[in-house]
Design a protein around this motif. Structure first.
Motif, PDB file in Angstrom:
ATOM      1  N   LEU A  48      63.809  -7.101 -42.315  1.00 53.58           N
ATOM      2  CA  LEU A  48      63.687  -5.791 -42.940  1.00 53.58           C
ATOM      3  C   LEU A  48      63.525  -4.733 -41.854  1.00 53.58           C
ATOM      4  CD1 LEU A  48      63.167  -4.102 -45.596  1.00 53.58           C
ATOM      5  CD2 LEU A  48      60.728  -4.496 -45.147  1.00 53.58           C
ATOM      6  N   ALA A  49      64.365  -3.696 -41.884  1.00 54.98           N
ATOM      7  CA  ALA A  49      64.224  -2.565 -40.967  1.00 54.98           C
ATOM      8  C   ALA A  49      63.407  -1.483 -41.664  1.00 54.98           C
ATOM      9  CB  ALA A  49      65.590  -2.021 -40.571  1.00 54.98           C
ATOM     10  N   VAL A  50      62.465  -0.894 -40.919  1.00 54.58           N
ATOM     11  CA  VAL A  50      61.571   0.123 -41.469  1.00 54.58           C
ATOM     12  C   VAL A  50      61.618   1.349 -40.559  1.00 54.58           C
ATOM     13  CG1 VAL A  50      59.183   0.650 -42.095  1.00 54.58           C
ATOM     14  CG2 VAL A  50      60.066  -1.678 -42.415  1.00 54.58           C
ATOM     15  N   ALA A  51      61.967   2.502 -41.139  1.00 51.67           N
ATOM     16  CA  ALA A  51      62.003   3.762 -40.389  1.00 51.67           C
ATOM     17  C   ALA A  51      60.607   4.359 -40.374  1.00 51.67           C
ATOM     18  CB  ALA A  51      62.985   4.731 -41.037  1.00 51.67           C
ATOM     19  N   CYS A  52      60.105   4.639 -39.177  1.00 48.83           N
ATOM     20  CA  CYS A  52      58.753   5.171 -39.011  1.00 48.83           C
ATOM     21  C   CYS A  52      58.794   6.501 -38.261  1.00 48.83           C
ATOM     22  CB  CYS A  52      57.898   4.180 -38.228  1.00 48.83           C
ATOM     23  SG  CYS A  52      57.713   2.598 -39.044  1.00 48.83           S
ATOM     24  N   GLN A  53      57.634   7.067 -38.041  1.00 48.07           N
ATOM     25  CA  GLN A  53      57.525   8.354 -37.363  1.00 48.07           C
ATOM     26  C   GLN A  53      58.183   8.333 -35.987  1.00 48.07           C
ATOM     27  OE1 GLN A  53      56.421  11.310 -38.420  1.00 48.07           O
ATOM     28  NE2 GLN A  53      56.752  12.274 -36.435  1.00 48.07           N
TER      29      GLN A  53
END
Length: 166
Positions: free
Chosen positions: A15-20
């Motif tokens: 799972l790829a997660v876009a963060c700050q």
């Protein structure tokens, strides 16, 4: 802050997660009873000036991952296996607010915060610039064969269509 998430195609454990400040690629155990992944099972993909990351899109093959930020004028094409990226830079229109890869993997929609969006050809990474009459591209989706792009413009109740020939 999590802005977007995307499962790797044909894979129940990545799972790829876009963060700050980065993209986290979680390697999850699909048989685990815990749904909260630990930091030990995540890759950190970061690039100077590429933040906040708010949009992600996996190539249909799962070989490449795109990331984008509304304040960075570059879209990044990641090879997750090597944690390396290619920077796709352009001028005008601002950063990227939406990414959508065509199902056949040949094109990418990249919408900007302004009244322009781009359609990228995903082999040589060339792009066509498409201005909207007013407002920014709010959302878009590809036909199953990748030959047609449907999109909407913020503040309008119309669905527009673009056709692409091979």
């Amino acid at each position: 802050n999590v802005a977007a998430m995307a499962w790797k195609p044909l894979c129940a454990s990545i799972l790829a997660v876009a963060c700050q400040s980065c993209v986290l690629v979680w390697h999850l155990d699909p048989t685990s009873l815990s749904t909260r992944p630990s930091s030990g099972c995540a890759q950190v993909l970061s690039y100077p000036g590429h933040s906040p990351v708010t949009s992600l899109a996996w190539a249909p093959s799962g070989e490449r991952l795109l990331s984008a930020s509304p304040v960075d004028t570059a879209m990044l094409v990641w090879d997750v296996s090597t944690e390396s990226c290619v920077q796709l830079q352009w001028f005008g229109g601002g950063g990227v607010t939406l990414l959508a890869w065509s199902p056949d993997g040949s094109k990418v929609l990249a919408a900007t915060p302004s009244a322009v969006f781009r359609v990228w050809e995903a082999q040589m990474w060339t792009c066509e610039r498409w201005p909207t009459l007013r407002g920014r591209c709010q959302t878009g989706c590809w036909s199953p064969d990748g030959s047609r792009l449907l999109f909407t413009v913020l503040g309008e109740s119309v669905i527009y269509s673009l056709s692409f020939s091979e």
